[in-house]
Design a protein around this motif. Sequence first.
Motif: not given
Length: 198
Positions: A55-56, A74-78, A120-123, A184-185
């Motif tokens: 969210t930063d 960014c909205a998806a990340s939040e 923003l890669t998820y491991w 979400l994105y």
Amino acid sequence: MCDERLKEFSRQRLGGRPVPEDVRLLATAQWEGHGHPFEQFGITVLEPSAPHPLTDFSYLSDKERADPDIMANCAASEQMATYLKAVAQDEDGSFYGYWLHPQQRLDRQPPPVVKVDSELTYWELGGRTFSEACLYDIAFDDDELFAEVAAALGKLHVSVSAGSREGLDELPADPAPEDVHRRLYYAERERLGLPAES
């Protein structure tokens, strides 16, 4: 002092959930200045009041903030931050957190730990605890390093359930964080009137 900090950590970082024992031991060692084994790899426990890395967006330029595609991401990340509870960050900007999506079954196992890098890669990491997940991430195929760090963790009374990376349990993140973020994105893109594909 540490007790109050841990209560705040529970509230701010974990949504009020109890601080897992290994995280408590790592955080206490770090805050009291004794250090913990992961610090030599640049991994530190986040302060309770630190912003969630997802969210930063302080690094974004005005031009980037005017880009609707970037803002959709960014909205998806939040929204992802509500499911991924950030616990620690490394010096490269990656962070480690518990995956607590409402569809994730937690009745028979602890929550999986996920690493998110600066792209923003998820491991999804192996291990049944936060410490095991960090050990899984840094050891790769180096059994000697694994044993060395596991022994150092033992001195902090943090136990490791296996003698090598391959021996650690793998807890699947379900649904996969990458898939949730993508959904979400695209939903945000649609909300903003953008075409389905960027």
